[in-house]
Design a protein around this motif. Structure first.
Motif: not given
Length: 327
Positions: A296-306
């Motif tokens: 999850t920590e590795l995925l987080r930088p890609y996830v859009g805040t929208d």
């Protein structure tokens, strides 16, 4: 190998999705929809696809996200998402949609017509399950999905009948609760629901409100357009993406072009396909309390805040902000 963005005035962004169940969002095979986009030169993307194939060594002609998600290929997955992988440094983005929240948000938006402060969908989504119980909440979700979906065997008012029987009963039984007050407001909006069903019956539907693909593409386009450059989307072929809908997308987000390709013909789209499938699986795991903190920590930088995400805990861990309403 390094993955630097392409130079030049026009920026090409390759896209694909994972978790599409059409308009069946409360009874489909997946609970999360993910739309991924990648910015890489074609040659660089092809090198990374070949590197993944070399490391995994599967005889499959076309690799999918599930190849990387197998336990024995954990190192490949971590490398793909990690700081030294092809996608870091602003080269990728993921728009997540939590399907049941999407249904609630769409129903509230339709029936309350933008009234209030825009927080009713989030409040109902979070209070409804513990107020109405599992059975009551599932009945509400199913009735909402049926009300909003285009295909209902030609019936104009039957879905509305089912929906309002459901919300009337919840309103009466839980009148003193926050969730009960909100469904009470929904119960008072029958005329809007019936008008909506009549429009669905009488006119061809260009933009089904429950299909998450179109708003996800618009959100993706707006994310990349924020860099101030012209953008062309190169998207995996989808039956949903008719010429009329593509024209609407280009009007909603001022894109230079939208090009449809077969995923196997473009390595950039293959990488977007990998990322979408990985993101959908990891986000679903977080949503259901079985998340892997390291992944999850590795995925987080890609996830859009929208991203369209109603669950607060998993939304915080994924980086969606957990309170965004639908596009």
């Amino acid at each position: 190998m390094t993955g630097n963005p392409e130079n030049g005035a026009l920026m090409e962004i390759a896209c694909d999705e994972s978790g599409s169940d059409g308009e069946n969002l409360t009874g489909g095979n997946t609970d999360v929809f993910a739309h991924a986009s990648v910015r890489l030169p074609v040659e660089t993307a092809a090198e990374y696809v070949q590197e993944i194939r070399r490391r995994i060594r599967s005889p499959a002609e076309e690799y999918k996200a599930n190849h990387l998600l197998r336990d024995k290929h954990r190192a490949v997955l971590e490398s793909f998402l990690g700081p030294a992988g092809p996608l870091r440094g602003g080269n990728a983005h993921v728009h997540l949609i939590e399907k049941t929240f999407f249904v609630v948000d769409r129903a509230v938006d339709l029936l309350l017509d933008g009234e209030g402060e825009g927080t009713e969908a989030v409040t109902l989504f979070r209070e409804g399950p513990r107020t109405f119980g599992e059975r009551g909440w599932r009945e509400f979700l199913a009735a909402s999905n049926q009300l909003l979906r285009v295909r209902n065997d030609g019936a104009a008012t039957v879905p509305a009948d089912v929906f309002f029987r459901t919300v009337d009963a919840l309103r009466d039984e839980y009148s003193g609760t926050t969730a009960g007050v909100i469904v009470g407001r929904l119960a008072a909006a029958r005329s809007r629901a019936e008008s909506y069903r009549e429009r669905m019956r009488d006119s061809p539907v260009l933009f089904p409100v429950l299909n998450p693909l179109l708003p996800a593409i618009v959100s993706t386009a707006l994310y990349w357009l924020a860099e101030g450059r012209s953008v062309r989307l190169v998207h995996d072929r989808q039956n949903m993406l008719t010429p009329e809908r593509i024209a609407w997308i280009m009007e909603s987000a001022p894109l230079s072009d939208v090009q449809l390709v077969a995923a196997r013909s473009d390595a950039r789209v293959q990488l977007a396909d990998f990322l979408a499938g990985i993101a959908r699986k990891l986000a679903s795991d977080e949503l259901n309390g079985r998340g892997d903190p390291a992944l999850t920590e590795l995925l987080r930088p890609y996830v859009g805040t929208d991203s369209v995400w109603g669950d607060g805990g998993s939304g915080f861990r994924l980086g969606t902000a957990g309170v965004n309403s639908a596009v």
